[in-house]
Design an enzyme around this catalytic site. Structure first.
Site, short mmCIF file in Angstrom:
data_model
loop_
_atom_site.label_atom_id
_atom_site.label_comp_id
_atom_site.label_asym_id
_atom_site.label_seq_id
_atom_site.Cartn_x
_atom_site.Cartn_y
_atom_site.Cartn_z
N THR A 1 0.88 -1.18 0.00
CA THR A 1 0.00 0.00 0.00
C THR A 1 0.92 1.23 0.00
O THR A 1 1.14 1.84 1.04
CB THR A 1 -0.91 0.03 1.25
N THR B 1 -0.77 -2.58 5.62
CA THR B 1 -1.00 -1.35 6.38
C THR B 1 -1.86 -0.42 5.54
O THR B 1 -1.55 -0.17 4.37
CB THR B 1 0.34 -0.68 6.71
N ARG C 1 3.18 -6.90 11.91
CA ARG C 1 3.96 -6.02 12.80
C ARG C 1 5.42 -6.45 12.86
O ARG C 1 6.13 -6.08 13.79
CB ARG C 1 3.37 -6.06 14.21
N VAL C 2 5.86 -7.27 11.88
CA VAL C 2 7.21 -7.83 12.00
C VAL C 2 8.26 -6.88 11.45
O VAL C 2 8.01 -6.13 10.51
CB VAL C 2 7.33 -9.20 11.31
N LYS D 1 -2.03 0.07 14.34
CA LYS D 1 -0.90 -0.14 13.42
C LYS D 1 -0.26 1.19 13.02
O LYS D 1 0.96 1.36 13.02
CB LYS D 1 -1.40 -0.90 12.18
N CYS E 1 7.59 1.40 5.38
CA CYS E 1 6.56 1.48 6.44
C CYS E 1 6.58 2.82 7.15
O CYS E 1 5.65 3.60 7.06
CB CYS E 1 6.79 0.36 7.44
N TYR F 1 17.97 0.83 3.30
CA TYR F 1 17.31 1.78 4.20
C TYR F 1 17.65 1.54 5.66
O TYR F 1 17.47 2.43 6.49
CB TYR F 1 15.80 1.78 3.98
N1 SAJ Z 1 15.64 4.51 12.19
C1 SAJ Z 1 16.29 5.60 12.75
N2 SAJ Z 1 16.46 5.62 14.11
C2 SAJ Z 1 16.01 4.62 14.92
C3 SAJ Z 1 15.34 3.53 14.33
C4 SAJ Z 1 15.17 3.50 12.96
O1 SAJ Z 1 16.71 6.53 12.06
O2 SAJ Z 1 16.21 4.71 16.14
C5 SAJ Z 1 15.44 4.46 10.74
C6 SAJ Z 1 16.05 3.23 10.08
O3 SAJ Z 1 17.39 3.45 9.77
C7 SAJ Z 1 15.17 3.09 8.86
C8 SAJ Z 1 13.80 3.56 9.33
O4 SAJ Z 1 14.04 4.30 10.50
O5 SAJ Z 1 15.60 3.93 7.81
C9 SAJ Z 1 12.80 2.47 9.64
O6 SAJ Z 1 13.42 1.37 10.27
P1 SAJ Z 1 12.81 0.58 11.50
O7 SAJ Z 1 13.76 -0.46 11.88
O8 SAJ Z 1 12.38 1.51 12.54
O9 SAJ Z 1 11.45 -0.02 10.96
P2 SAJ Z 1 10.96 -0.86 9.67
O10 SAJ Z 1 10.38 0.13 8.71
O11 SAJ Z 1 11.97 -1.79 9.18
O12 SAJ Z 1 9.78 -1.70 10.36
C10 SAJ Z 1 8.73 -1.02 11.03
C11 SAJ Z 1 8.50 -1.70 12.39
N3 SAJ Z 1 7.60 -0.87 13.20
C12 SAJ Z 1 7.89 -0.57 14.48
O13 SAJ Z 1 8.89 -0.93 15.04
C13 SAJ Z 1 6.88 0.21 15.23
C14 SAJ Z 1 7.90 -3.08 12.19
O14 SAJ Z 1 7.55 -3.68 13.42
C15 SAJ Z 1 6.66 -3.00 11.29
O15 SAJ Z 1 6.07 -4.26 11.07
C16 SAJ Z 1 7.09 -2.41 9.96
O16 SAJ Z 1 7.58 -1.09 10.21
C17 SAJ Z 1 5.89 -2.39 9.04
O17 SAJ Z 1 5.83 -3.25 8.16
O18 SAJ Z 1 4.97 -1.59 9.26
#
Ligand code: SAJ
Length: 443
Positions: A90, A129, A163-164, A215, A269, A325
């Site tokens: 999405t 989502t 939520r993974v 979510k 996400c 990313y």
């Molecule tokens: N990032 C930062 N600082 C941090 C944490 C992450 O700059 O402290 C950046 C990362 O480098 C990356 C981005 O944020 O560019 C996103 O990374 P992430 O590890 O926070 O998350 P995603 O997008 O890989 O996965 C998220 C997760 N959501 C949460 O932790 C609340 C995951 O559990 C969800 O299932 C996923 O989104 C989703 O599919 O929605």
């Protein structure tokens, strides 16, 4: 012999990406008859040959086991099933919009593919989502409009958000708590029964809109929190202090958990989902929109700093480490690292960019080695904190580069080792100078 409940239950998973493929495989390895559906022939071909198109620890083994058991077959169109799970992308559409808008075309296409085989007693579960209201206003409404089946009575409809976290998808698929936002309590219990087959976390049944909002809140919370860290990083550079030290010390407070600053927020996400709320409520989402703006501005900030660090060199070579990313995944969607490279290509025509990522080779980046990228570099920039980069020997790097300067936007490198190897180490959000560090009182 009596057949098990699982082997009599047919599940059709539409969309075999980061979520659909592990989900289909988990159901299959727990005895369900699963049909995995995808519109991409290349993906289907690979799966039929026992290969996978995604890098995710442990996934290849589970998929192999699922296919070998005969319980997982794949194809381009849905087949009659007891439950249909929609796990398609999405994305947001940025074209010509001030606020990116939700693109639900894949959800609608998945539904249209399911409807010809949907029968009374079946369940349709959305995992993608989605903006608030999608489960009822799109999924249930489409079923009601295009079939004779009554959602909630003849067929079940539920929202069960994934939520993974990529990189730990399989553990989290099993261990995380799950939410089921169902059209009625009865259908909620039926969906719960289904997921119970492999979910060891708790499963909570609620309404579709609550589940959709939970979510979106989870990912928006993370985006806003990271934006706060990024804003403090920029302030720290101006104040001559180190944001990493500030966040670390603040997080020692029992009720504070500030996330990490960095070159921006990417992936499919966290950088996308908050827009679903802004699009729907543009006047009431100032904080969420502001956070998106702060995070989206970070790649420009990093690119500007890189330009400043090379200002005294006529035709600098910059060695970029990391394009995905986030660490240890192969996904470059919405990657801030790619954005930094793009900005530099547009704004620094005299600069030569060489990039190395052990996980991904996005279009426009030639296949190369770490040594080739480091060779004769005037600046080394860490944009993604892959574990591989922490293992680089700074002495070996020092022997390759032309000028030993490293800009670590993730605070990933062991500063003392790189300094000992002769590098000038600059860290995003660290405005402290050697003299300001000396003012730290002893003890
Ligand atoms: N990032 C930062 N600082 C941090 C944490 C992450 O700059 O402290 C950046 C990362 O480098 C990356 C981005 O944020 O560019 C996103 O990374 P992430 O590890 O926070 O998350 P995603 O997008 O890989 O996965 C998220 C997760 N959501 C949460 O932790 C609340 C995951 O559990 C969800 O299932 C996923 O989104 C989703 O599919 O929605």
């Amino acid at each position: 012999m009596k057949q098990s409940k699982q082997s009599q239950t047919r599940i059709c998973v539409v969309g075999l990406g980061y979520i659909g493929l592990p989900t289909a495989s988990m159901f299959a390895t727990h005895g369900f008859q699963v049909k995995g559906v995808d519109t991409n022939d290349g993906v289907l071909e690979k799966l039929r040959n026992g290969e996978i198109h995604i890098k995710e620890p442990g996934l290849a083994t589970v998929v192999k086991a699922a296919v070998a058991s005969g319980n997982l077959t794949v194809g381009p169109t849905p087949v009659p099933s007891d439950a249909f799970i929609i796990a398609v992308p999405t994305p947001t559409d940025h074209a010509g919009h001030d606020v990116p808008t939700a693109d639900l075309s894949h959800v609608r296409a998945a539904l249209d593919a399911i409807l010809p085989v949907l029968k009374a007693g079946n369940m349709v579960i959305l995992e993608s989502t989605s903006p608030p209201g999608t489960t009822i206003d799109v999924v249930a409404a489409t079923i009601a409009k295009k079939t004779r089946l009554r959602p909630g009575q003849d067929v079940g409809v539920a929202y069960c958000p994934e939520r993974v976290i990529p990189g730990q998808a399989l553990e989290e698929l099993v261990g995380n708590d799950r939410l089921i936002g169902a059209i009625s309590a009865t259908w909620g219990e039926r969906a719960k029964d289904l997921y119970r087959a492999f979910v060891s976390g708790q499963i909570f049944v609620t309404s579709p809109t609550v589940a959709e909002m939970v979510k979106l809140l989870e990912n928006t919370y993370r985006d806003v929190n990271i934006a706060l860290a990024n804003e403090v990083a920029v302030l720290s550079e101006k104040l001559g202090v180190n944001v990493w030290e500030i966040v670390d010390l603040a997080n020692r407070h029992p009720r504070v958990n500030v996330h990490k600053p960095g070159p921006g927020v990417g992936g499919h996400c966290i950088s996308v989902d908050p827009w679903f709320l802004v699009e729907r409520f543009p006047q009431d989402t100032r904080l969420i929109r502001g956070a998106r703006g702060v995070n989206d501005a970070m790649p420009s900030h990093v690119a500007r700093r890189i330009g400043e660090f090379c200002a005294d060199i006529v035709a600098p070579k910059v060695a970029v480490l990391g394009l995905t990313y986030k660490p240890n995944v192969d996904d470059t969607r919405e990657s801030p690292a790619l954005r930094v490279a793009e900005i530099l290509r547009d704004t620094e025509p005299a600069m030569t960019l060489a990039a190395f990522d052990p996980y991904a080779l996005p279009p426009g980046f030639p296949r190369t080695t770490l040594a080739e990228v480091l060779k004769d570099a005037d600046l080394v920039v860490v944009l993604t904190a892959h574990d591989d980069f922490r293992l680089i020997d700074p002495q070996e790097a020092a022997a390759l580069v032309r000028r030993p300067v490293v800009y670590d936007t993730q605070n990933a490198l062991a500063r003392s080792r790189w300094t000992a190897a002769g590098f000038d180490v600059r860290v995003l959000g660290d405005g402290a100078t050697p003299s300001s560090r000396k003012t730290i009182p002893a003890g």
